[in-house]
Scaffold this active site. Sequence first.
Site, short mmCIF file in Angstrom:
data_model
loop_
_atom_site.label_atom_id
_atom_site.label_comp_id
_atom_site.label_asym_id
_atom_site.label_seq_id
_atom_site.Cartn_x
_atom_site.Cartn_y
_atom_site.Cartn_z
N HIS A 1 -10.05 -2.86 -1.16
CA HIS A 1 -10.10 -1.94 -0.02
C HIS A 1 -11.01 -2.48 1.07
CE1 HIS A 1 -9.82 1.87 2.14
NE2 HIS A 1 -11.13 1.79 2.30
N ASP B 1 0.82 -1.21 0.00
CA ASP B 1 0.00 0.00 0.00
C ASP B 1 0.86 1.27 0.00
OD1 ASP B 1 -2.25 1.58 0.13
OD2 ASP B 1 -3.09 0.62 1.89
N ASP B 2 0.58 2.16 -0.95
CA ASP B 2 1.25 3.47 -1.05
C ASP B 2 2.72 3.39 -1.46
OD1 ASP B 2 -1.13 4.58 -0.32
OD2 ASP B 2 -0.40 5.60 1.46
N CYS C 1 -6.35 4.20 -3.14
CA CYS C 1 -6.23 2.74 -3.00
C CYS C 1 -7.45 1.95 -3.46
CB CYS C 1 -5.87 2.39 -1.56
SG CYS C 1 -6.98 3.06 -0.32
N ASP D 1 -0.03 0.26 -5.07
CA ASP D 1 -1.34 0.45 -5.68
C ASP D 1 -1.47 1.79 -6.41
OD1 ASP D 1 -1.25 1.68 -3.20
OD2 ASP D 1 -3.19 0.97 -2.53
N HIS D 2 -0.49 2.66 -6.25
CA HIS D 2 -0.44 3.95 -6.95
C HIS D 2 0.87 4.60 -6.55
CE1 HIS D 2 -1.66 5.05 -2.95
NE2 HIS D 2 -2.81 4.44 -3.11
#
Length: 485
Positions: A130, A37-38, A76, A330-331
């Site tokens: 999510h 994540d992130d 997310c 995720d990004h």
Amino acid sequence: MPVLARHGALAALWFLIVATPLAGAAERPNVLLIYIDDLRPQTADYGHEQMVTPNFSRFAANGVRFENAYCQVPTCGASRASLMTGLYPTRERFPDFLTWAENDAPNAKTLPQRFREAGYTTVSNGKVFHHKNDTAARSWSEAPWRPEIGGRTFYNDATAEWMKTNQETRKLPGGKVVKKVPMWEAGEVDPLDTSDGKIAAKTMADLERFAKNDKPFFIACGFAKPHMPFFSPEDTYKTYPLKQIALAEHRRMPQPQPAGLRGVREQNAYVPMTPDFSREVTYNTDEYHRRMRQGYYASVSHADDLLGRVMDKLEATGLAENTVVVILGDHGWLLGEHDQWAKNTLLHDALRTALWMSGPGVPQGAAVPSYVEFVDLHPTLCELADIAIAAGEVHGESFVATLKDPNAPHRDHAYTRFKPGDSITSADYQYVRYRDPRGRKSALLIDRKNDPLGMTNHAGEPAYAEIEADLSAKLDAKIAKATAK
């Protein structure tokens, strides 16, 4: 032994993979998809030499790294729903982090659903969608699993004492008001006792379990860090002395700033207390920037450690020879660039993300320069497992050709959208069109080749009129494709 010094004998044997055909083999490959994540491309193998990420580096040396991987939505929940369905976002579909794929795309088959229907055992550990139960009944062979503690769980007595007197609160999306937690904690905790450590342990146990039978598996493992707050074992913090941390090269918005480009506010959900809780750090001072970067770096190293443990287990069980491994953020994420933090914006650093792949027949130590979009992972993994997708069911395009030859062309630009904006990114330019709910329009045009830091907005300038028209046409084509389904 300190976490970051642990290598072990198994690590030296990583991914001694026998090359077999990428698709169509008699034995279908397993899939291990690891979401972090992130995570932006902030590892040593991506050129950030200050990062202590030996396991990412070893993985990259035994597989391929994608230099230009882009998410479809820089938040997310929406990014994951887009990837899992293979569909582009629209203004109505996958709009924000609270997205439910089940609601926004109820008729779209999910990636794990396709594998489950093809005879795979599909498992979800940690944060994959999510919402834990999003599409669960049709996607997973077993109930999705998450640990009893989460990413906001703190570990130190000093943090617990501060929380007793803390009065700062935040409102959750459902309206519930809760106390804010501090932004940073160097946790006095064993890495496997953290929330992500428990997710890693569950994934390792699943690998041992599946190694005992012949049925292929699709495991999705979702780590929460480096998502804020930056709670990470203390060894990881010690690795990054505060005084040695450099600041972002550019700390202002592109000028002139388009009306549609707004600041990010996610960081305000946490209290920037110094680790000793003696004072609150003033927002966006140099100290704030250094502490934010220190916390992010430490959390990436925590993820690196857990990644190494999972990969060691994959090798020890003998599963590595026939398992396609995908590791991705995720990004993207802003680390003080433009004085911004987190994602939820169409500034470039929130769009480009980290992506690696390894497995049978995948070249070792290679980099893919071509652009790929996250929606492309859905058909790519299906092709590797010889799972058919009917024409028009997904927006993504398989990049198996780049896994055979990393220099093979795939895309030369990528599409991302968020809230009032739609973006096209290529090697030379980024173009964003904004339209707010009242119909007011603005635009951002960055000349990436001559202005890699994204300082100047050329939208509307006569000298860039032809370029803007071409990018606008490409954007129209992407939007038309997204809205057609």
